[in-house]
Design a protein around this motif. Structure first.
Motif, PDB file in Angstrom:
ATOM      1  N   LEU A 101       0.822  -1.212   0.000  1.00 51.49           N
ATOM      2  CA  LEU A 101       0.000   0.000   0.000  1.00 51.49           C
ATOM      3  C   LEU A 101       0.851   1.255   0.000  1.00 51.49           C
ATOM      4  O   LEU A 101       0.608   2.174  -0.789  1.00 51.49           O
ATOM      5  CB  LEU A 101      -0.942   0.000   1.209  1.00 51.49           C
ATOM      6  N   GLY A 102       1.838   1.328   0.873  1.00 53.01           N
ATOM      7  CA  GLY A 102       2.672   2.517   0.956  1.00 53.01           C
ATOM      8  C   GLY A 102       3.371   2.820  -0.352  1.00 53.01           C
ATOM      9  O   GLY A 102       3.371   3.956  -0.833  1.00 53.01           O
ATOM     10  N   GLU A 103       3.955   1.810  -0.947  1.00 57.59           N
ATOM     11  CA  GLU A 103       4.660   1.979  -2.216  1.00 57.59           C
ATOM     12  C   GLU A 103       3.699   2.422  -3.320  1.00 57.59           C
ATOM     13  O   GLU A 103       4.001   3.331  -4.095  1.00 57.59           O
ATOM     14  CB  GLU A 103       5.332   0.650  -2.587  1.00 57.59           C
ATOM     15  N   ALA A 104       2.538   1.779  -3.388  1.00 56.95           N
ATOM     16  CA  ALA A 104       1.556   2.107  -4.428  1.00 56.95           C
ATOM     17  C   ALA A 104       1.053   3.545  -4.294  1.00 56.95           C
ATOM     18  O   ALA A 104       0.952   4.272  -5.281  1.00 56.95           O
ATOM     19  CB  ALA A 104       0.389   1.120  -4.370  1.00 56.95           C
ATOM     20  N   VAL A 105       0.752   3.958  -3.075  1.00 61.35           N
ATOM     21  CA  VAL A 105       0.230   5.313  -2.880  1.00 61.35           C
ATOM     22  C   VAL A 105       1.322   6.358  -3.096  1.00 61.35           C
ATOM     23  O   VAL A 105       1.077   7.414  -3.681  1.00 61.35           O
ATOM     24  CB  VAL A 105      -0.448   5.446  -1.498  1.00 61.35           C
ATOM     25  N   ARG A 106       2.527   6.081  -2.675  1.00 61.24           N
ATOM     26  CA  ARG A 106       3.633   7.018  -2.950  1.00 61.24           C
ATOM     27  C   ARG A 106       3.812   7.204  -4.456  1.00 61.24           C
ATOM     28  O   ARG A 106       4.058   8.312  -4.930  1.00 61.24           O
ATOM     29  CB  ARG A 106       4.920   6.531  -2.295  1.00 61.24           C
ATOM     30  N   ARG A 107       3.673   6.112  -5.216  1.00 60.84           N
ATOM     31  CA  ARG A 107       3.774   6.201  -6.677  1.00 60.84           C
ATOM     32  C   ARG A 107       2.664   7.095  -7.232  1.00 60.84           C
ATOM     33  O   ARG A 107       2.917   7.970  -8.059  1.00 60.84           O
ATOM     34  CB  ARG A 107       3.696   4.803  -7.296  1.00 60.84           C
ATOM     35  N   LEU A 108       1.440   6.902  -6.759  1.00 62.57           N
ATOM     36  CA  LEU A 108       0.323   7.733  -7.215  1.00 62.57           C
ATOM     37  C   LEU A 108       0.531   9.199  -6.850  1.00 62.57           C
ATOM     38  O   LEU A 108       0.207  10.097  -7.630  1.00 62.57           O
ATOM     39  CB  LEU A 108      -0.996   7.231  -6.616  1.00 62.57           C
ATOM     40  N   LYS A 109       1.081   9.445  -5.672  1.00 61.83           N
ATOM     41  CA  LYS A 109       1.327  10.822  -5.239  1.00 61.83           C
ATOM     42  C   LYS A 109       2.420  11.492  -6.068  1.00 61.83           C
ATOM     43  O   LYS A 109       2.397  12.715  -6.247  1.00 61.83           O
ATOM     44  CB  LYS A 109       1.693  10.858  -3.747  1.00 61.83           C
ATOM     45  N   ARG A 110       3.368  10.722  -6.571  1.00 65.17           N
ATOM     46  CA  ARG A 110       4.455  11.296  -7.375  1.00 65.17           C
ATOM     47  C   ARG A 110       3.995  11.726  -8.760  1.00 65.17           C
ATOM     48  O   ARG A 110       4.669  12.505  -9.421  1.00 65.17           O
ATOM     49  CB  ARG A 110       5.606  10.298  -7.501  1.00 65.17           C
ATOM     50  N   GLU A 111       2.859  11.215  -9.204  1.00 63.11           N
ATOM     51  CA  GLU A 111       2.347  11.606 -10.515  1.00 63.11           C
ATOM     52  C   GLU A 111       1.930  13.069 -10.479  1.00 63.11           C
ATOM     53  O   GLU A 111       1.498  13.578  -9.443  1.00 63.11           O
ATOM     54  CB  GLU A 111       1.164  10.720 -10.907  1.00 63.11           C
ATOM     55  N   PRO A 112       2.066  13.776 -11.602  1.00 61.42           N
ATOM     56  CA  PRO A 112       1.662  15.184 -11.613  1.00 61.42           C
ATOM     57  C   PRO A 112       0.146  15.318 -11.477  1.00 61.42           C
ATOM     58  O   PRO A 112      -0.599  14.416 -11.856  1.00 61.42           O
ATOM     59  CB  PRO A 112       2.135  15.675 -12.982  1.00 61.42           C
ATOM     60  N   GLY A 113      -0.285  16.434 -10.930  1.00 61.02           N
ATOM     61  CA  GLY A 113      -1.710  16.684 -10.826  1.00 61.02           C
ATOM     62  C   GLY A 113      -2.086  17.479  -9.595  1.00 61.02           C
ATOM     63  O   GLY A 113      -1.239  17.888  -8.810  1.00 61.02           O
ATOM     64  N   LYS A 114      -3.400  17.684  -9.444  1.00 59.49           N
ATOM     65  CA  LYS A 114      -3.943  18.490  -8.353  1.00 59.49           C
ATOM     66  C   LYS A 114      -3.998  17.757  -7.031  1.00 59.49           C
ATOM     67  O   LYS A 114      -3.911  18.371  -5.980  1.00 59.49           O
ATOM     68  CB  LYS A 114      -5.358  18.964  -8.710  1.00 59.49           C
ATOM     69  N   GLY A 115      -4.209  16.448  -7.081  1.00 55.82           N
ATOM     70  CA  GLY A 115      -4.285  15.708  -5.828  1.00 55.82           C
ATOM     71  C   GLY A 115      -5.107  14.452  -5.946  1.00 55.82           C
ATOM     72  O   GLY A 115      -5.739  14.178  -6.964  1.00 55.82           O
ATOM     73  N   LEU A 116      -5.084  13.683  -4.875  1.00 56.32           N
ATOM     74  CA  LEU A 116      -5.888  12.484  -4.701  1.00 56.32           C
ATOM     75  C   LEU A 116      -6.812  12.730  -3.517  1.00 56.32           C
ATOM     76  O   LEU A 116      -6.424  13.386  -2.546  1.00 56.32           O
ATOM     77  CB  LEU A 116      -5.001  11.280  -4.385  1.00 56.32           C
ATOM     78  N   LEU A 117      -8.023  12.203  -3.595  1.00 55.62           N
ATOM     79  CA  LEU A 117      -8.993  12.370  -2.519  1.00 55.62           C
ATOM     80  C   LEU A 117      -9.437  10.991  -2.060  1.00 55.62           C
ATOM     81  O   LEU A 117      -9.773  10.139  -2.883  1.00 55.62           O
ATOM     82  CB  LEU A 117     -10.193  13.180  -3.003  1.00 55.62           C
TER      83      LEU A 117
END
Length: 187
Positions: A101-117
């Motif tokens: 989970l930590g690795e997957a979410v860190r990867r998603l957070k590194r992508e450009p964009g406004k954010g994740l909710l």
């Protein structure tokens, strides 16, 4: 790096059961504004299935108040990531997230964009434990219910927060936003 924001509706006694809140037009408009600050939603299986059942279009005409339709249209079109080890597949503009989970979410957070909710109960607890939530929004409804799941029940460590915003919505509901206080040297 896009931030991960957590928004949850609770009662005054900390119950996070979506069925006990006070839904109104202002609350749904506020949720749309949160969606506008995100490129994608991050759900656990239970929240994903609940949201899909309640908001996926098409929906029978007249099955909900007209003021809910903008929310329904917005969530229906948004990209969704679903954390699940039990679902075989997802659709509804969704992609399964598996593995660490930590690795997957860190990867998603590194992508450009406004954010994740994110929302819900179980997944946000795991994300909070990992220190991955960048903003907490607690939407407090003026109701005491005396039962139900509690906000981040089981958290094993304190998370000190700094208030960043407060918005009064309808029906006496108040949205409180916080960000974690960072220790020296943390990013």
């Amino acid at each position: 790096m896009r931030p991960l924001r957590y928004s949850v509706n609770i009662t005054l006694d900390g119950c996070c059961d979506h069925r006990v809140g006070i839904p109104d037009e202002a609350l749904h408009q506020h949720a749309i504004e949160n969606f506008d600050r995100a490129d994608a939603l991050l759900f656990g299986r239970v929240t994903y299935e609940m949201m899909e059942a309640g908001w996926r279009h098409p929906d029978p005409s007249g099955s909900r108040p007209d003021w809910m339709e903008p929310f329904a249209r917005k969530i229906d079109t948004m990209k969704k990531y679903v954390v699940s080890s039990t679902l075989e597949r997802v659709d509804w503009n969704s992609e399964l997230v598996r593995g660490d989970l930590g690795e997957a979410v860190r990867r998603l957070k590194r992508e450009p964009g406004k954010g994740l909710l994110t929302g819900g109960v179980t997944l946000p607890l795991a994300l909070a434990e990992l220190g991955l939530i960048d903003e907490y929004e607690i939407v407090v409804h003026p109701r005491i219910v005396g039962h139900g799941p509690k906000l981040l029940a089981g958290l094993t460590k304190y998370i000190d927060l700094r208030p960043i915003d407060r918005t009064e919505l309808g029906s006496g509901t108040i949205a409180l936003r916080y960000e974690p206080k960072r220790q020296a040297g943390e990013t």
